[in-house]
Scaffold this motif. Structure first.
Motif, PDB file in Angstrom:
ATOM      1  N   SER A 133       0.926  -1.036  -0.017  1.00 22.43           N
ATOM      2  CA  SER A 133      -0.024   0.189   0.010  1.00 22.43           C
ATOM      3  C   SER A 133       1.013   1.411  -0.112  1.00 22.43           C
ATOM      4  O   SER A 133       0.579   2.080  -0.690  1.00 22.43           O
ATOM      5  N   ILE A 137       0.711   4.136  -2.996  1.00 24.83           N
ATOM      6  CA  ILE A 137       0.125   5.446  -2.637  1.00 24.83           C
ATOM      7  C   ILE A 137       1.139   6.373  -3.041  1.00 24.83           C
ATOM      8  O   ILE A 137       1.108   7.507  -3.381  1.00 24.83           O
ATOM      9  N   MET A 145      -9.982   5.326  -5.080  1.00 26.12           N
ATOM     10  CA  MET A 145      -9.855   4.162  -4.119  1.00 26.12           C
ATOM     11  C   MET A 145     -10.191   2.887  -4.512  1.00 26.12           C
ATOM     12  O   MET A 145      -9.395   2.027  -4.229  1.00 26.12           O
ATOM     13  N   THR A 146     -11.126   2.584  -5.472  1.00 20.35           N
ATOM     14  CA  THR A 146     -11.368   1.428  -6.153  1.00 20.35           C
ATOM     15  C   THR A 146     -10.180   0.921  -7.043  1.00 20.35           C
ATOM     16  O   THR A 146      -9.891  -0.459  -6.663  1.00 20.35           O
ATOM     17  N   LEU A 148      -7.182   1.700  -6.270  1.00 18.32           N
ATOM     18  CA  LEU A 148      -6.176   1.236  -5.364  1.00 18.32           C
ATOM     19  C   LEU A 148      -6.418  -0.010  -4.761  1.00 18.32           C
ATOM     20  O   LEU A 148      -5.691  -0.911  -4.543  1.00 18.32           O
ATOM     21  N   PHE A 149      -7.789  -0.211  -4.193  1.00 14.89           N
ATOM     22  CA  PHE A 149      -7.852  -1.753  -3.972  1.00 14.89           C
ATOM     23  C   PHE A 149      -7.726  -2.727  -4.723  1.00 14.89           C
ATOM     24  O   PHE A 149      -7.320  -3.800  -4.577  1.00 14.89           O
ATOM     25  N   MET A 218     -17.313   3.441  -0.595  1.00 13.58           N
ATOM     26  CA  MET A 218     -15.849   3.697  -0.479  1.00 13.58           C
ATOM     27  C   MET A 218     -15.366   3.963   0.637  1.00 13.58           C
ATOM     28  O   MET A 218     -14.419   3.368   1.389  1.00 13.58           O
ATOM     29  N   SER A 219     -15.874   5.019   1.106  1.00 13.83           N
ATOM     30  CA  SER A 219     -15.309   5.466   2.214  1.00 13.83           C
ATOM     31  C   SER A 219     -15.612   4.616   3.557  1.00 13.83           C
ATOM     32  O   SER A 219     -14.657   4.459   4.326  1.00 13.83           O
ATOM     33  N   VAL A 222     -12.968   1.957   3.278  1.00 12.37           N
ATOM     34  CA  VAL A 222     -11.714   2.572   3.886  1.00 12.37           C
ATOM     35  C   VAL A 222     -11.691   2.355   5.501  1.00 12.37           C
ATOM     36  O   VAL A 222     -10.747   1.981   6.177  1.00 12.37           O
ATOM     37  N   GLY A 229     -10.509  -3.951   0.504  1.00 13.34           N
ATOM     38  CA  GLY A 229     -11.837  -3.239   0.277  1.00 13.34           C
ATOM     39  C   GLY A 229     -12.865  -4.445   0.446  1.00 13.34           C
ATOM     40  O   GLY A 229     -13.986  -4.307  -0.023  1.00 13.34           O
ATOM     41  N   GLY A 407      -8.177  12.981  -3.120  1.00 14.60           N
ATOM     42  CA  GLY A 407      -9.162  12.022  -3.422  1.00 14.60           C
ATOM     43  C   GLY A 407      -9.648  12.116  -4.882  1.00 14.60           C
ATOM     44  O   GLY A 407      -9.553  13.039  -5.539  1.00 14.60           O
TER      45      GLY A 407
END
Lengths: 411, 394
Positions: A133, A137, A145-146, A148-149, A218-219, A222, A229, A407
């Protein structure tokens, strides 16, 4: 919000009476070592100091009516497969071959926590997720975020670790037992296993989410879910309309804790190896193991994106960033009236070109151009930058904060 | 192939004169060869019976057909009066009668010839009035026949078996071997010192314990000129090696010191005798031949050229025993290979069952077979059961 440690729940059912001492190395190995143990002079048997909470009486020790669920650690020295695996992974000599043998034993094969890889996999999972991660990042600070997951799954997820284990040449037993070669991965698809490896919270509404397919954003992912996720599974009880608590078998099979046992077992082995490296060689050695084995793999992040209305998203992005309104301009075209036209559209914000796309008609070309612009934004990379774990070294430079985006654009 | 009977005494051996006269149909030859009935076979000796033998040998008959006209005139003997011409029927007489009549020992041949064949009377010309031909073979005695003739000990002379030059029992113990080598070296040196170098290639008698002790008591040293020297009574040693001393007993085992005595001898002797050179091929040959005769240990030709001193000979003779099985040999000699961590060594053949067990499949197979009532218990079949099947038992 309920926070549970899953492992203890699953391991509570381990039978206590049948636990036999692992210290004696008197078991006859099945393959290739008859009469061989006497010939080898330079290998002393490993002596384990097992302070077992359920101490066996000497009578039980002598009886040995039930065989062990997994080969005793002392047999690890005589396995050619294990020695070859150790050498193939170029593991440090500090890592004993018995630990590697332990890393190959899934909790479903052997429920005793000192003889399976559950704890090692726990350490390894934490290290892998952490390093992956921070790598993602810092390298792609604007990744949604999606994505990233999904990228985390692509680098250190279960299917990927399964493939890595297969690439390392690890084979599985047909069924675990005391007589198998210690160099084979041992797991049983019919027995429960431990899920130490996913850290997170069990949502209060996890049962309803699974049963009635409730939405989770998504939030909240997290906040509550694991590093990929995914929902952290809880108890599988669901109350029906009458209000009574029911445990239906068909539903339970859907809410099975582990959907794919072989994949899970292979992945946990890889995590256990990382954990073993950390345990015997330290933090830096573990990082130097993770980087070439896992983070050097190529994942095409651009192909992971999917946009619903890219033009709108791009407009909102420009608004947020105080750019000028994006304008799509036809840059070139050919074959407008033919069967295969090609339109090249560029999207401009003022005089800056944000992105370009080609398509068979004007609308799709504009959409593609918007998508490319968004991808160019999200996949921005400042290059190879320092990661937070670099500061853990003794001679580390003081930490310069890395750039991470606020974001993705909500549209 | 039938063993050719060899004469017991190897000393000064003459040209082979005894070619076996095979039992023939001729009566005259058997009559000439027979002496007294049932006399024990004499030991082979050089007597006047040789002349008689020559006469029989001159005939050199083989088994010819029984038909009257088949035998050439020069070889055919006059048939005995009163006996019908030889026919195809086998003799039906008792073997004891045959032996009494014709078979007898010759002085020169250390074995008993098979008796001559007597043709039986024709069924229509049988003299016994109460004779009726048999319908079946029940109750009929089986008489005669030449099978196992030479395997029966009464047909062979005592000790007419093959007399080997090499010792019957091979000596393996290194200390005892060293005493045998020492004895050979002492004897060869004694002969050389006495001057009987021609006898080095001859054959030496084995002797008894007395001679063994006296020879081993001799002190052989490496002389100044590089040759071996016996400081002691070498003439008695040389005398013991003459060919005309005859061994009284025929079957004598080679006298050898026990392992403890050999160890005691070795402690007494100093190491200078090991440096005695064996460069002279006659000496080397004599010594190696004697060692072969005493111990049964043969040094192959390809090793002979590398042997220059007694120490080399000792090293060649004292070979360590080979391991019984290949896996034991490998475990002993190739320990560095066996102890490799990524090498699995199996003393036995790795079977399918072993592979299945290593993967954990074996118990699944057993369970599934038990579920289907096909096999309860272990899957292996002992090899002895297969042998019973082959032999036809249930």
């Amino acid at each position: 919000m309920r926070r549970t440690r899953l492992a203890s729940q699953l391991l509570a059912g381990a039978p206590r009476a049948a636990r036999v001492s692992r210290i004696s190395s008197s078991t006859t190995p099945a393959l290739c070592t008859r009469g061989y143990a006497s010939a080898v002079s330079g290998r002393e048997p490993l002596s384990l100091d097992v302070e077992d909470e359920d101490a066996l009486s000497p009578k039980e020790l002598m009886r040995r009516s039930t065989s062990l669920p997994s080969p005793p650690p002392a047999r690890a020295k005589y396995s050619a497969k294990l020695a070859a695996l150790h050498a193939r992974l170029s593991l440090s000599p500090k890592i004993p071959v018995e630990t590697l043998a332990r890393a190959l034993i899934d909790p479903s094969a052997d429920a005793h926590p000192r003889f399976n890889n559950a704890n090692l996999a726990c350490i390894g999972a934490a290290l892998l997720n952490n390093h992956a991660s921070e790598f993602l990042i810092t390298k792609y600070p604007r990744l949604p975020m999606t994505i990233l997951f999904t990228a985390m799954k692509g680098y250190v997820g279960n299917p990927v670790l399964h493939q890595i284990a297969r690439a390392w040449g690890v084979e599985a037993t047909a069924s675990p037992g005391e007589e198998v070669d210690p160099g084979l991965l041992q797991f049983d698809i019919n027995k429960p296993t431990a899920m130490h490896t996913s850290w997170g919270y069990v949502r209060a509404e996890s049962a309803e989410i699974q049963r009635y397919k409730w939405r989770r954003g998504m939030s909240s992912r997290v906040m509550y879910d694991d590093a990929f996720g995914d929902l952290v599974p809880g108890q599988s009880s669901v109350s029906d309309k009458t209000g009574a608590l029911e445990m239906r078998n068909d539903k339970n099979s859907k809410e099975m804790l582990v959907k794919d046992m072989p994949t899970n077992a292979h992945a946990n082995f890889v995590r256990a190896v990382v954990g073993a490296v950390y345990l015997h060689c330290g933090r830096e050695a573990a990082k130097n193991f993770i980087k070439p084995h896992f983070l050097s793999r190529t994942l095409d992040l651009a192909s992971l994106f999917e946009f619903k209305i890219p033009t709108r998203e791009l407009a909102r992005l420009c608004a947020r960033e105080d750019f000028e309104l994006p304008v799509a301009r036809l840059e070139s075209e050919t074959g407008r009236l033919s069967r295969t036209p090609v339109f090249v559209v560029g999207i401009y914000s003022g005089r800056d070109k944000l992105g370009e796309g080609t398509g068979p008609d004007l609308d799709s070309a504009r959409k593609i151009a918007a998508m490319n612009a968004l991808k160019a934004w999200y996949l921005y990379s400042p290059g190879v930058v320092a990661v937070p774990s670099d500061t853990l070294a003794e001679d580390a430079a003081p930490w310069k904060p890395a750039y991470v985006d606020i974001g993705e654009v909500i549209s | 192939m039938r063993r050719i009977a060899r004469l017991r005494k190897p000393a000064g051996w003459l040209a082979p004169s005894s070619r076996c006269p095979v039992a023939s149909l001729s009566r005259a030859q058997s009559a000439a060869a027979s002496t007294s009935a049932g006399a024990p076979l004499p030991t082979a000796s050089r007597t006047a019976a040789t002349t008689r033998l020559d006469a029989t040998v001159a005939r050199q008959v083989r088994f010819y057909s029984a038909k009257p006209g088949s035998l050439p005139a020069s070889l055919a003997d006059q048939p005995e009066p009163g006996v019908s011409a030889p026919e195809d029927q086998l003799a039906a007489l008792e073997e004891a009668e045959l032996l009494e009549e014709e078979a007898g020992w010759t002085d020169a041949i250390p074995y008993r010839l098979p008796p001559n064949r007597h043709p039986a009377e024709r069924p229509d010309a049988v003299s016994d009035p109460s004779y009726t031909p048999a319908e079946t073979s029940d109750g009929l005695a089986s008489v005669g026949g030449l099978e196992n003739w030479w395997d029966r000990p009464e047909n062979r002379a005592e000790g007419s078996d093959f007399a080997s030059f090499r010792a019957r029992r091979k000596v393996q113990h290194p200390d005892v071997l060293e005493t045998a080598v020492r004895r050979a070296v002492v004897e060869a040196t004694a002969l050389r010192m006495v001057g009987r170098e021609g006898d080095l290639v001859g054959s030496w008698p084995i002797g008894t314990d007395v001679e063994l002790e006296s020879v081993l008591a001799q002190d052989v040293q490496l002389g100044q000129d590089g040759a071996a020297v016996i400081a002691g009574d070498f003439q008695s040693v040389a005398r013991g090696l003459t060919a005309d001393t005859e061994a009284a007993e025929t079957d004598s085992a080679v006298p050898m010191p026990s392992t403890k005595e050999a160890a005691a001898y070795l402690e007494k002797w100093d190491s200078s005798w090991r440096r005695i050179p064996l460069a002279d091929p006659r000496i080397k040959f004599a010594v190696t031949k004697r060692v072969f005769q005493l111990t049964g240990q043969l040094i192959p030709d390809h090793k002979l050229s590398d042997i220059h001193t007694v120490a080399g000979l000792l090293a060649a003779v004292k070979t360590p025993p080979k391991a019984k099985t290949l896996s034991q040999d490998i475990q002993k000699t190739k320990q560095d290979l066996v102890s490799l961590p990524n090498l699995a060594f199996s003393p036995k053949r790795v079977t399918r069952a072993d592979k299945a067990k290593a993967v954990g499949q074996y118990k699944i197979i057993e369970e599934e077979l038990a579920k289907r009532d096909l096999q309860h218990g272990p899957l292996s079949v002992p090899p002895s059961r297969e042998k019973h099947y082959f032999k036809g038992s249930a």
